[in-house]
Design an enzyme around this catalytic site. Structure first.
Site, PDB file in Angstrom:
ATOM      1  N   CYS A  30      -7.840 -13.272 -13.017  1.00  0.00           N
ATOM      2  CA  CYS A  30      -8.907 -13.688 -12.103  1.00  0.00           C
ATOM      3  C   CYS A  30      -9.341 -15.126 -12.377  1.00  0.00           C
ATOM      4  CB  CYS A  30     -10.098 -12.744 -12.256  1.00  0.00           C
ATOM      5  SG  CYS A  30     -11.511 -13.181 -11.233  1.00  0.00           S
ATOM      6  N   CYS A  58     -14.249  -7.917 -11.976  1.00  0.00           N
ATOM      7  CA  CYS A  58     -15.415  -8.387 -11.192  1.00  0.00           C
ATOM      8  C   CYS A  58     -15.251  -8.232  -9.683  1.00  0.00           C
ATOM      9  CB  CYS A  58     -15.724  -9.846 -11.529  1.00  0.00           C
ATOM     10  SG  CYS A  58     -14.577 -11.047 -10.782  1.00  0.00           S
ATOM     11  N   HIS A 118      -0.909   2.064   3.440  1.00  0.00           N
ATOM     12  CA  HIS A 118      -0.496   1.801   2.061  1.00  0.00           C
ATOM     13  C   HIS A 118      -1.007   0.456   1.530  1.00  0.00           C
ATOM     14  CE1 HIS A 118       2.952   4.805   2.998  1.00  0.00           C
ATOM     15  NE2 HIS A 118       1.873   5.412   2.588  1.00  0.00           N
ATOM     16  N   THR A 135      12.154  -4.456   8.818  1.00  0.00           N
ATOM     17  CA  THR A 135      13.503  -4.831   8.364  1.00  0.00           C
ATOM     18  C   THR A 135      14.099  -5.920   9.250  1.00  0.00           C
ATOM     19  OG1 THR A 135      14.364  -2.935   9.581  1.00  0.00           O
ATOM     20  CG2 THR A 135      14.132  -2.671   7.196  1.00  0.00           C
TER      21      THR A 135
END
Length: 244
Positions: A153, A135, A124, A31
């Protein structure tokens, strides 16, 4: 609240007398670099959207409503124009000095690595890693940020997904194992910028059985009573006064 000078002196003494320090951090570490905290008063959970943030950043929402997910994700979570603060920089220095063995973080912003930390367990995931669901091709955060609508992609046109742990998804087992191992072997655990309410991440603290437990957080946590030192102050401010 105690005397900040006394508390920093105590923390300095603990750092000086330990050599297998592990840092466990949460949103409060970032923060001060300008990244909003999800649970604070002005955090993401208290802002108004078409859907609650908890719903948007869930696996089922990503699958069902990918476009809306990415609109929120790019706007509120994919924050790239930020720099590490004093806490990130000091932790990298402590690692370089051979005192800190690992950083275990709940944050996904990559600021620890940007500051120079090498051994970082990102519970996380990270906004800086994105993979094609078809792929497996890697795409960086800039590619996601500047893609129109849902990122596809560059190699096969498949859907690209951020390597962040969404609600309903499990944590990466290899990352957990690495974090648990580091915490188990630590002689000092410094917990900073986290209210310790997000599980299973917060449960990793239970693996610590070393000498000193330090808590640096603006608000009280469930572990305050068992800590050797509690500092209720901004983590960047505290770490800016520590030397290696």
């Amino acid at each position: 609240m105690g005397n900040i000078n006394e508390e920093v002196s105590k923390l300095q003494e603990i750092i000086d007398t330990h050599k297998r320090i592990v840092f466990f951090g949460g949103a409060g570490v970032s923060t001060e670099s300008g990244i909003p905290d999800f649970r604070s008063q002005d955090g993401l959970y208290n802002q108004q959207y078409k859907y609650p943030p908890e719903t948007i950043i869930s696996h089922s929402f990503f699958v069902r409503n990918t476009e809306e997910f990415y609109r929120f994700y790019k706007d509120k979570m994919l924050i790239l124009d930020v720099e590490p603060n004093a806490a990130h920089r000091k932790l990298a220095e402590l690692e370089q000095a051979g005192k800190l063995t690992a950083v275990v973080t709940q944050n996904i912003d990559g600021l620890h690595q940007k500051a120079g930390s090498k051994t970082v367990f990102e519970l996380h995931g990270s906004i800086h890693r994105n993979y094609c669901t078809k792929c497996g091709e890697f795409h960086d955060a800039d590619y996601i940020k500047h893609s129109a609508g849902v990122p596809r992609c560059r190699k096969c046109g498949g859907l690209v997904k951020p390597d962040v742990v969404l609600y309903e998804e499990g944590l990466d087992q290899a990352v957990i194992n690495g974090a648990v191992s580091a915490i188990r072997q630590a002689d000092c655990l410094i917990i900073g910028g986290t209210s310790l309410v997000v599980y299973p991440a917060a449960g990793l603290v239970d693996y610590f059985s070393g000498d000193k437990l330090v808590l640096i957080n603006k608000s009280a946590t469930s572990r305050d009573r068992s800590a050797d030192l509690v500092i209720s102050d901004a983590i960047g401010e505290v770490f800016s006064r520590i030397h290696c």
